[in-house]
Design a protein around this motif. Structure first.
Motif, PDB file in Angstrom:
ATOM      1  N   ALA A 312       4.369 -18.969 -35.672  1.00 25.74           N
ATOM      2  CA  ALA A 312       3.647 -19.849 -34.754  1.00 25.74           C
ATOM      3  C   ALA A 312       2.234 -19.340 -34.497  1.00 25.74           C
ATOM      4  O   ALA A 312       1.276 -20.127 -34.462  1.00 25.74           O
ATOM      5  CB  ALA A 312       4.416 -19.976 -33.446  1.00 25.74           C
ATOM      6  N   LEU A 316      -0.844 -21.710 -35.660  1.00 28.97           N
ATOM      7  CA  LEU A 316      -1.782 -22.214 -34.659  1.00 28.97           C
ATOM      8  C   LEU A 316      -3.181 -21.661 -34.909  1.00 28.97           C
ATOM      9  O   LEU A 316      -4.179 -22.373 -34.750  1.00 28.97           O
ATOM     10  CB  LEU A 316      -1.305 -21.850 -33.249  1.00 28.97           C
ATOM     11  N   SER A 319      -4.805 -23.496 -37.749  1.00 30.07           N
ATOM     12  CA  SER A 319      -5.174 -24.874 -37.452  1.00 30.07           C
ATOM     13  C   SER A 319      -6.579 -25.005 -36.877  1.00 30.07           C
ATOM     14  O   SER A 319      -7.183 -26.084 -36.930  1.00 30.07           O
ATOM     15  CB  SER A 319      -4.172 -25.464 -36.451  1.00 30.07           C
ATOM     16  N   ALA A 322      -6.500 -24.477 -31.525  1.00 28.25           N
ATOM     17  CA  ALA A 322      -5.855 -23.925 -30.336  1.00 28.25           C
ATOM     18  C   ALA A 322      -6.527 -22.629 -29.902  1.00 28.25           C
ATOM     19  O   ALA A 322      -6.873 -21.787 -30.729  1.00 28.25           O
ATOM     20  CB  ALA A 322      -4.371 -23.679 -30.601  1.00 28.25           C
ATOM     21  N   VAL A 324      -5.375 -19.441 -28.047  1.00 33.00           N
ATOM     22  CA  VAL A 324      -4.112 -18.784 -27.699  1.00 33.00           C
ATOM     23  C   VAL A 324      -4.406 -17.642 -26.743  1.00 33.00           C
ATOM     24  O   VAL A 324      -5.349 -16.874 -26.944  1.00 33.00           O
ATOM     25  CB  VAL A 324      -3.391 -18.274 -28.962  1.00 33.00           C
ATOM     26  N   PHE A 337      -1.253 -21.664 -24.771  1.00 40.52           N
ATOM     27  CA  PHE A 337      -2.404 -22.132 -25.547  1.00 40.52           C
ATOM     28  C   PHE A 337      -3.032 -23.345 -24.879  1.00 40.52           C
ATOM     29  O   PHE A 337      -2.418 -24.028 -24.052  1.00 40.52           O
ATOM     30  CB  PHE A 337      -1.991 -22.479 -26.983  1.00 40.52           C
ATOM     31  N   LEU A 339      -5.740 -26.756 -26.112  1.00 40.76           N
ATOM     32  CA  LEU A 339      -6.396 -27.481 -27.206  1.00 40.76           C
ATOM     33  C   LEU A 339      -7.739 -27.985 -26.702  1.00 40.76           C
ATOM     34  O   LEU A 339      -7.817 -29.019 -26.019  1.00 40.76           O
ATOM     35  CB  LEU A 339      -5.526 -28.657 -27.682  1.00 40.76           C
ATOM     36  N   GLU A 392       6.555 -25.819 -37.450  1.00 37.85           N
ATOM     37  CA  GLU A 392       5.699 -26.779 -38.141  1.00 37.85           C
ATOM     38  C   GLU A 392       5.580 -28.085 -37.356  1.00 37.85           C
ATOM     39  O   GLU A 392       4.507 -28.702 -37.309  1.00 37.85           O
ATOM     40  CB  GLU A 392       6.249 -27.038 -39.549  1.00 37.85           C
ATOM     41  N   LEU A 394       5.693 -28.303 -34.126  1.00 40.66           N
ATOM     42  CA  LEU A 394       4.773 -27.990 -33.034  1.00 40.66           C
ATOM     43  C   LEU A 394       3.327 -28.103 -33.493  1.00 40.66           C
ATOM     44  O   LEU A 394       2.491 -28.736 -32.828  1.00 40.66           O
ATOM     45  CB  LEU A 394       5.054 -26.574 -32.510  1.00 40.66           C
ATOM     46  N   VAL A 395       3.013 -27.509 -34.614  1.00 43.83           N
ATOM     47  CA  VAL A 395       1.636 -27.502 -35.110  1.00 43.83           C
ATOM     48  C   VAL A 395       1.187 -28.921 -35.463  1.00 43.83           C
ATOM     49  O   VAL A 395       0.070 -29.333 -35.141  1.00 43.83           O
ATOM     50  CB  VAL A 395       1.499 -26.547 -36.313  1.00 43.83           C
ATOM     51  N   CYS A 398       0.546 -30.749 -32.257  1.00 38.98           N
ATOM     52  CA  CYS A 398      -0.707 -30.289 -31.648  1.00 38.98           C
ATOM     53  C   CYS A 398      -1.910 -30.915 -32.354  1.00 38.98           C
ATOM     54  O   CYS A 398      -2.901 -31.283 -31.703  1.00 38.98           O
ATOM     55  CB  CYS A 398      -0.795 -28.769 -31.707  1.00 38.98           C
ATOM     56  N   HIS A 402      -4.673 -33.131 -30.547  1.00 41.63           N
ATOM     57  CA  HIS A 402      -6.094 -32.781 -30.650  1.00 41.63           C
ATOM     58  C   HIS A 402      -6.907 -33.978 -31.122  1.00 41.63           C
ATOM     59  O   HIS A 402      -8.006 -34.257 -30.585  1.00 41.63           O
ATOM     60  CB  HIS A 402      -6.263 -31.597 -31.582  1.00 41.63           C
TER      61      HIS A 402
END
Length: 406
Positions: A312, A316, A319, A322, A324, A337, A339, A392, A394-395, A398, A402
């Motif tokens: 994770a 993140l 990507s 995020a 963190v 985190f 965004l 995956e 989650l990402v 997100c 975003h």
């Protein structure tokens, strides 16, 4: 037997459901974990087969339930490696346990001008009870700073002690940063200065058995619902030599020895601190969950949770959307985190529509939020029934949030 994530996950019936037509991705485990079949079956059995009030009954059902209740206490003793079952107090949860300690210490042991050391990353449950002693007894709260990853400067910690320091209360794992403070070293330093040490293990104990004797703490708090058990039940470990000298928390049945019109005498620990009818089914259910957890390959379970966290954090980070908070290499499976400038509540709502359940808010850690320079974050937290596919999802969710929120 090596840890099998698929077999472990299969023990949780709720994970087969869908949310808004999508498979449930439950990543709110730091708030409360889902329940294994062994807990569901045990509490159903109690309600349908063998329930009565405990300790004072002489009939068969009461004897059966009392035996199961005290066996659950012994299970908690084993799980925490306490020296005696008499050091295990059942409470209504972690918050109740910390309020218990605050109340009984505030009777005779902590008064005006006495000092309590806390860290800025404590949960409100490990802050507010000590504020009560500040407000009502004139105690002084002293605040240990941490860095952005939750690391503690032990030299700065040593400098905080004085002859008036009576207690250190410290989280064993941050529920925001995932940091694991060096509890064993910190407890030893507290004892060098004659202070007691309480460890808040509510986030810590879910990851496997704890050795309170090795940690050297005077009190250790855990809650049932974060350790695969039910709500409404917690465990307070207290060293017996300390419990023996402390007054009761509440008055009622079971915590007394003799009650007369002119006097009362109190029961011995742990019953001195368990007034009235306890959370019977919840305690027995927690015992079943802890026994089941101790049957797992704990080293494999922890390694798998580490894999999920690393996945994770990497995904993140890759990507580039995020921010963190907390990046210690050995952090627990918790990722807070944000965004961009999007409000965490909006992020959480969009993720929910994708079937991904995360937390949003200040996570009962307002002093830490102030230090981090934010009012709130989103938070994804993992346990051993989660999967790499959950990460995956989650990402991907997100990324959608975003795009929608800019």
């Amino acid at each position: 037997m090596s840890f099998d994530p698929a077999r472990f996950r299969a023990e949780f019936p709720i994970l087969s459901r869908e949310i808004y037509g999508k498979p449930l991705v439950y990543l709110d485990n730091a708030a409360s974990v889902q329940k294994p079949r062994v807990l569901i079956d045990e509490m159903t059995r109690l309600m349908t087969h063998s329930y009565a009030n405990v300790h004072r009954g002489l009939h068969a059902l009461s004897n059966e339930t009392t035996t199961a209740f005290e066996e659950a206490r012994q299970t908690a003793q084993t799980y925490l490696n306490a020296a005696s079952a008499d050091e295990i107090i059942f409470t209504m949860g972690g918050t109740d346990a910390m309020n218990l300690v605050s109340y009984v210490l505030g009777q005779d042991e902590i008064g005006e001008g006495d000092e309590i050391i806390l860290s800025v990353m404590e949960h409100h449950s490990n802050i507010v009870p000590w504020h009560f002693l500040r407000e009502r007894k004139g105690a002084v709260l002293k605040w240990l700073d941490v860095d952005a990853d939750g690391n503690v400067d032990l030299d700065a910690y040593r400098e905080m002690f004085s002859s008036r320091t009576k207690l250190v209360a410290m989280s064993a794992q941050s529920n925001v940063l995932g940091a694991f403070p060096p509890i064993k070293e910190m407890a030893a330093i507290a004892h060098e200065h004659g202070a007691l040490f309480l460890a808040d293990g509510c986030q810590h104990a879910v990851h496997g058995p704890v050795d309170v004797q090795d940690l050297g703490v005077d009190f250790y708090v855990m809650t049932g619902h974060k350790a695969y058990g039910p709500t409404g039940i917690g465990v307070l470990f207290g060293r017996k030599a300390i419990l023996d000298r402390l007054p009761p928390y509440r008055g009622g049945g079971e915590m007394i020895d003799i009650v007369e019109q002119e006097r009362i005498t109190y029961n011995e620990p742990p019953h001195r601190f368990e007034a009235g009818t306890p959370p019977i089914m919840e305690a027995i259910g927690l015992g079943a969950s802890l026994r089941w957890l101790m049957e797992q390959d704990i080293s494999g379970l922890k390694a798998y949770e580490r894999e999920l966290t690393d996945h994770a954090m990497e995904a993140l980070g890759r990507s580039n959307i995020a921010t963190v908070y907390g990046a210690a290499p050995d952090k627990g499976p918790v990722i807070a985190f944000n965004l961009g400038q999007a409000h965490p509540h909006d992020v959480s709502t969009i993720l929910d529509r994708q079937g991904v359940a995360v937390r949003a808010g200040h996570h009962c850690c307002q002093p830490l939020m102030k230090k981090l320079g934010v009012t709130a974050t989103a938070r994804a937290s993992f346990t051993a029934y989660n999967t790499h596919a959950d990460i995956e999802a989650l990402v991907d969710a997100c990324a959608k949030a975003h795009d929608m929120l800019g």
